[in-house]
Design an enzyme around this catalytic site. Structure first.
Site, PDB file in Angstrom:
ATOM      1  N   SER A   1      15.501  87.494 -54.732  1.00 58.08           N
ATOM      2  CA  SER A   1      15.235  86.840 -53.450  1.00 58.08           C
ATOM      3  C   SER A   1      13.759  86.528 -53.198  1.00 58.08           C
ATOM      4  O   SER A   1      13.449  85.732 -52.326  1.00 58.08           O
ATOM      5  CB  SER A   1      15.796  87.686 -52.315  1.00 58.08           C
ATOM      6  OG  SER A   1      15.178  88.942 -52.296  1.00 58.08           O
TER       7      SER A   1
ATOM      8  N   HIS B   1      22.751  87.019 -51.967  1.00 56.76           N
ATOM      9  CA  HIS B   1      22.098  85.733 -51.705  1.00 56.76           C
ATOM     10  C   HIS B   1      22.819  84.585 -52.415  1.00 56.76           C
ATOM     11  O   HIS B   1      22.289  83.471 -52.470  1.00 56.76           O
ATOM     12  CB  HIS B   1      20.637  85.751 -52.186  1.00 56.76           C
ATOM     13  CG  HIS B   1      19.693  86.339 -51.192  1.00 56.76           C
ATOM     14  ND1 HIS B   1      19.304  85.692 -50.037  1.00 56.76           N
ATOM     15  CD2 HIS B   1      19.065  87.544 -51.169  1.00 56.76           C
ATOM     16  CE1 HIS B   1      18.471  86.458 -49.354  1.00 56.76           C
ATOM     17  NE2 HIS B   1      18.303  87.583 -50.011  1.00 56.76           N
TER      18      HIS B   1
ATOM     19  N   LYS C   1      24.778  87.276 -44.577  1.00 55.22           N
ATOM     20  CA  LYS C   1      23.873  86.170 -44.896  1.00 55.22           C
ATOM     21  C   LYS C   1      24.615  84.834 -44.708  1.00 55.22           C
ATOM     22  O   LYS C   1      24.785  84.412 -43.578  1.00 55.22           O
ATOM     23  CB  LYS C   1      23.287  86.358 -46.299  1.00 55.22           C
ATOM     24  CG  LYS C   1      22.272  87.518 -46.300  1.00 55.22           C
ATOM     25  CD  LYS C   1      21.560  87.723 -47.619  1.00 55.22           C
ATOM     26  CE  LYS C   1      20.437  88.739 -47.460  1.00 55.22           C
ATOM     27  NZ  LYS C   1      20.628  89.957 -48.287  1.00 55.22           N
TER      28      LYS C   1
HETATM   29  C1  LIG Z   1      20.510  91.412 -48.197  1.00 55.77           C
HETATM   30  C2  LIG Z   1      20.860  92.136 -49.429  1.00 55.77           C
HETATM   31  C3  LIG Z   1      21.532  93.362 -49.388  1.00 55.77           C
HETATM   32  C4  LIG Z   1      21.827  94.062 -48.090  1.00 55.77           C
HETATM   33  O1  LIG Z   1      22.901  93.470 -47.439  1.00 55.77           O
HETATM   34  P1  LIG Z   1      23.325  94.020 -45.997  1.00 55.77           P
HETATM   35  O2  LIG Z   1      24.735  93.626 -45.848  1.00 55.77           O
HETATM   36  O3  LIG Z   1      22.411  93.385 -45.023  1.00 55.77           O
HETATM   37  O4  LIG Z   1      23.158  95.500 -46.034  1.00 55.77           O
HETATM   38  C5  LIG Z   1      21.900  93.948 -50.581  1.00 55.77           C
HETATM   39  N1  LIG Z   1      21.605  93.382 -51.764  1.00 55.77           N
HETATM   40  C6  LIG Z   1      20.945  92.217 -51.843  1.00 55.77           C
HETATM   41  C7  LIG Z   1      20.649  91.620 -53.176  1.00 55.77           C
HETATM   42  C8  LIG Z   1      20.538  91.567 -50.683  1.00 55.77           C
HETATM   43  O5  LIG Z   1      19.874  90.412 -50.774  1.00 55.77           O
END
Ligand SMILES: *Cc1c(COP(=O)(O)O)cnc(C)c1O
Length: 393
Positions: free
Chosen positions: A182, A210, A241
């Site tokens: 990310s 992502h 997301k």
């Molecule tokens: C955003 C993200 C998470 C965390 O996700 P949540 O549901 O907000 O806890 C985990 N792994 C990756 C790769 C992320 O980008």
């Protein structure tokens, strides 16, 4: 004053002195391509993970409202006592179908999905091979697990192969990677990774937080983009997301793995069930993806338009195959100045500089959404050009 308070005051001062203290910006509108804040008016939002523009979608909010009447507000229980409603099973089945896997288990977040994964399916005789740029929740999940740890260089398949050779005596070998890194918006080399997994008899797990709803022709993520959907054993992901952005996470995979997780995974057993409101709206989000690729196509067309315009105006960007698009500035000070100028001119984008990224690799990270209009994206590029001029670059 208790001595602990003094220590924490010192810690706080240390963060402030390092220049890394984060103030939260308060927004006064729903999450969208355009937001309002208490200080600036009308900011174009270039830093949300709202890739499909579903965070304030009429369809999802309607599904959430309807669900309140049908399923109530909360469950006051973990899943295995009295916290499983038909809507939770429906969402699990929907995700399973979307991912073309055998079963799915829901969590309160992907953070929980990752911290509840490794220690549940691996023991001291096993090995985990983890990309050095993997998400914090993967790192924490690995910390909880007794398996032998191998950290390979980012997306470096030769280094991964060396680790696999070193781990050849382990009972189980599990490779875990983010599908998309990310900071850079770079997609993992999953095809080569799966080849190595076959060669060395390893299980493959991909965190698609992502990527789900974001890349691949039908939005099925980096596993679709890299054409490895049937070669991956475990997929973890977030509902927080692209898929509406409320909260919640999941693990999809082989039935044997999900069965064990349901029996033993600690965040699943000891943390409250996902709210039915989120489950119902998430079912709608997956329905949208299963029935049409229009949103994904809009996102990709926006991304291509934006990348093309940045490139033709001489901006150096990283990769550009994912809607996370970092614009390289290199100099720490210029990156900070530029982010502040952008904000003044009505664009909310975040500058990343050392120590979040390596020294001399400062950048402005932007994220494109299907909710953006081409006009908004044009304005963003035009403003970048203006800032570059004003900074004398
Ligand atoms: C955003 C993200 C998470 C965390 O996700 P949540 O549901 O907000 O806890 C985990 N792994 C990756 C790769 C992320 O980008």
């Amino acid at each position: 004053m208790k001595s602990a308070i003094k220590i924490w005051q010192g810690n706080i001062q240390e963060i402030k002195d390092s220049g890394l203290w984060k103030d939260e910006r308060v927004i006064t509108t729903p999450q969208s391509s355009k937001i309002d804040t208490t200080k600036n008016k009308d900011l174009i939002n270039m830093c949300a993970n709202n890739y499909l523009g579903l965070s304030n979608s009429d369809v999802l909010t309607a599904a959430a409202k309807e669900s309140l009447d049908k399923w109530g507000y909360g469950l006051s229980s973990v899943r295995f006592i009295c916290g499983t409603q038909a809507i939770h099973k429906e969402l699990e089945d929907k995700i399973t179908a979307f991912m073309k896997q055998e079963d799915t288990i829901l969590y309160s977040s992907c953070f929980d999905a990752n911290t509840g994964l490794f220690e549940t399916i691996l023991g001291a005789d096993d090995a985990i091979l983890s990309d050095e740029l993997n998400h914090a929740s993967i790192i924490d999940g690995i910390r909880l697990c007794k398996a032998k740890r191998f950290r390979y260089k980012n997306n470096d398949m030769a280094d991964l192969e060396n680790c696999l050779k070193e781990a050849k005596d382990a009972r189980i070998r599990l490779i875990i990677t983010d599908g998309v890194f990310s900071m850079d918006g770079i997609i993992a080399n999953l095809s080569a990774l799966c080849d190595l997994a076959d060669k060395y008899d390893a299980i493959v797990a991909v965190d698609e937080s992502h990527a789900t709803g974001v890349i691949g022709k039908t939005g099925r993520g980096s596993i679709e983009y890299c054409n490895v959907m049937d070669r991956v054993d475990i997929v973890t992901g977030t509902l927080g997301k692209a898929l509406g952005g409320a909260s919640g996470g999941f693990t999809s995979g082989r039935k044997e793995i999900i069965d064990i997780l349901r029996q033993r995974s600690r965040p699943y057993l000891f943390s409250n069930t996902l709210s039915p409101t989120i489950a119902a709206a998430s079912v709608k989000a997956f329905d949208m993806l299963l029935s049409s690729t229009a949103l994904v196509e809009k996102l990709h067309s926006n991304m291509e338009h934006y990348v093309e315009k940045l490139k033709s105006n001489g901006f150096e960007i990283l990769d550009g195959r994912h809607p996370i698009i970092p614009i390289m500035v290199y100099d720490e000070l210029i990156a900070q100045k530029m982010a502040a100028m952008l904000l003044d001119k009505g664009i909310y984008a975040v500058g990343f500089f050392y120590p979040v990224v390596p020294k001399g690799r400062a950048r402005i990270r932007t994220q494109v959404s299907a909710a953006h209009t081409k006009e908004q994206l044009d304005y963003v590029v035009d403003t970048f050009i203006e800032c570059r001029k004003e900074l004398g670059l």
